[in-house]
Design an enzyme around this catalytic site. Sequence first.
Site, PDB file in Angstrom:
ATOM      1  N   SER A  86      -9.629  -0.584   7.306  1.00  0.00           N
ATOM      2  CA  SER A  86      -9.007  -0.400   5.985  1.00  0.00           C
ATOM      3  C   SER A  86      -8.545  -1.520   5.313  1.00  0.00           C
ATOM      4  O   SER A  86      -8.100  -1.569   4.161  1.00  0.00           O
ATOM      5  CB  SER A  86      -8.166   0.716   5.673  1.00  0.00           C
ATOM      6  OG  SER A  86      -8.821   2.077   5.838  1.00  0.00           O
ATOM      7  N   LYS A 108       0.937  -1.284   0.165  1.00  0.00           N
ATOM      8  CA  LYS A 108      -0.033  -0.093  -0.109  1.00  0.00           C
ATOM      9  C   LYS A 108       0.939   1.373  -0.044  1.00  0.00           C
ATOM     10  O   LYS A 108       1.917   1.303   0.722  1.00  0.00           O
ATOM     11  CB  LYS A 108      -0.886   0.035   1.321  1.00  0.00           C
ATOM     12  CG  LYS A 108      -1.841   1.068   1.283  1.00  0.00           C
ATOM     13  CD  LYS A 108      -2.734   0.764   2.681  1.00  0.00           C
ATOM     14  CE  LYS A 108      -3.667   1.728   2.759  1.00  0.00           C
ATOM     15  NZ  LYS A 108      -4.701   1.559   3.902  1.00  0.00           N
ATOM     16  N   SER A 136      -9.519   1.960   3.077  1.00  0.00           N
ATOM     17  CA  SER A 136      -8.786   2.590   2.065  1.00  0.00           C
ATOM     18  C   SER A 136      -7.796   1.709   1.515  1.00  0.00           C
ATOM     19  O   SER A 136      -7.137   2.166   0.513  1.00  0.00           O
ATOM     20  CB  SER A 136      -8.138   3.526   2.955  1.00  0.00           C
ATOM     21  OG  SER A 136      -7.216   3.286   4.047  1.00  0.00           O
TER      22      SER A 136
HETATM   23  N1  GLN Z   1     -12.807   4.064   6.410  1.00  0.00           N
HETATM   24  C1  GLN Z   1     -12.368   4.351   7.949  1.00  0.00           C
HETATM   25  C2  GLN Z   1     -11.902   5.966   7.672  1.00  0.00           C
HETATM   26  O1  GLN Z   1     -12.060   6.568   6.870  1.00  0.00           O
HETATM   27  C3  GLN Z   1     -11.030   3.722   8.077  1.00  0.00           C
HETATM   28  C4  GLN Z   1      -9.699   4.262   7.518  1.00  0.00           C
HETATM   29  C5  GLN Z   1      -8.685   3.241   7.675  1.00  0.00           C
HETATM   30  O2  GLN Z   1      -8.469   2.147   8.260  1.00  0.00           O
HETATM   31  N2  GLN Z   1      -7.520   3.804   7.408  1.00  0.00           N
HETATM   32  O3  GLN Z   1     -11.335   6.598   8.606  1.00  0.00           O
END
Ligand code: GLN
Length: 480
Positions: free
Chosen positions: A178, A79, A154
């Site tokens: 994410s 990532k 994400s």
């Molecule tokens: N979707 C969640 C957020 O927007 C989790 C994001 C993540 O785990 N990096 O914060």
Amino acid sequence: MDIRRLTVDDVRAALLERRASAREIAQEALRYARESNQASNAWLAFAEERALEAAARVDGKIARGEDPGPLAGVPVAIKDNIVTRGLRTTCGSRLLERFVPPYDATAVERLERAGALLIGKTNLDEFAMGSSNENSAFGPVRNPADPERVPGGSSGGSAAAVAQGAAVAALGSDTGGSIRQPASFCGVVGLSPTYGRVSRYGLVAFASSLDRIGPLARTVRDAALVLQAIAGRDSRDSTSAFAPVPDYVSGMNGNLRGLRVGLPREYFEGLTGGTAAQMEKARSLLASLGCELREISLPHTPYAVPCYYILCTAEASSNLARYDGVRYTWRAPQVETLAEMYAKTRGQGFGAECKRRIMLGTYVLSAGYYDAYYLKAQKVRTLITRDFLDAFGQVDAIATPVSPFPAFRLGEKLDDPLQMYLSDIFTITASLAGLPAMSVPCGRTPEGLPVGLQLIAPHFGEPLLFRLGGAFEQAGGASL
Ligand code: GLN
């Protein structure tokens, strides 16, 4: 050899039986990653030279009869918020479009030491803020199961790259879901390890008390093998745990007899798009494997979304202060004063979601509101953690859906951040509690969309997650 279906063990067997060289595997993985990227946009960069160098090291060891390492020749994706020496690391942001880190994250270093081939960097929501990958400055990723739909976020690029098969495994980061949510949307395995299990050194910070690095893979066994390589204390991350790293694979004996699995009632309400039916099937499968299913309650669950969005935005507002146009980043041109330079750089460089979070975060931390919001949220975090610790007095593990719905259409939730935030309603609780949690494929809806089952264990209970998830997978969980 079909690169789309390989597991870590397949790669190993092919290398040791001399059916393929690591060089051939690297070349084929890169070719297929490039080809499939036209449809998916899962990759932001390829690391051809680096992958071929790593492959040459593996091939050299095999030729000399040395052990090439537990992940020898395995193509992996990273990532793009995990730093890689000499390889652009953008965090999905315009601000870091040209940022080339001078060092490797510990997890990357350990993967390569285990023989893995880093073939490229994957797309993500800007600074890992999002649930659909639509917040990337470099365009959204499309879900390999249905290109009109999001891959989740994400870590959507990592999930799509593994689902498509260009990478055998990937690293993602999980702050509130994410890794698990995109894994479930794309039909792969994703693990968010116990907070502190994997070093965060080299993971670009979003919310430091929640951020974790973890694996995405096509099988539970592969996820275990990747965690084995990256887990463990790192003196460069003071929050990394001293706890010894057990042998994850040897505990995967398939035996679930008498295992007490809790089903929290708060997590089975409001499921849509075929998710409830898949959960019913998961429940029967777990029971048929000998698990003792018990309904439990995690009463503070309704406070998790507001609690998470106060804490993560507070930490993000502080972490993102470093992108000021002086270090690392792009700088706005044609400015007169320092203040104007900061304002224009940040104003033009950050996307809407990052700005929303920086504003909310600075607000909840401001002098007049700190006690009312930030401190209160910290207390609620403790209550949510206690819910889990109480539950683990009655059950060994907890099973829930990963998300209330399967992958949604591109654009469908873009105008409504609150709807988007609900994608993670079932994943952020384990994040707040620092618990390990895994998404395992749990069949598909009648529309053909993957659904994920989330398994949660006590702190450092990864061996139990692998045993449970592995048995569920072996019993046909993915084709329910
Ligand atoms: N979707 C969640 C957020 O927007 C989790 C994001 C993540 O785990 N990096 O914060």
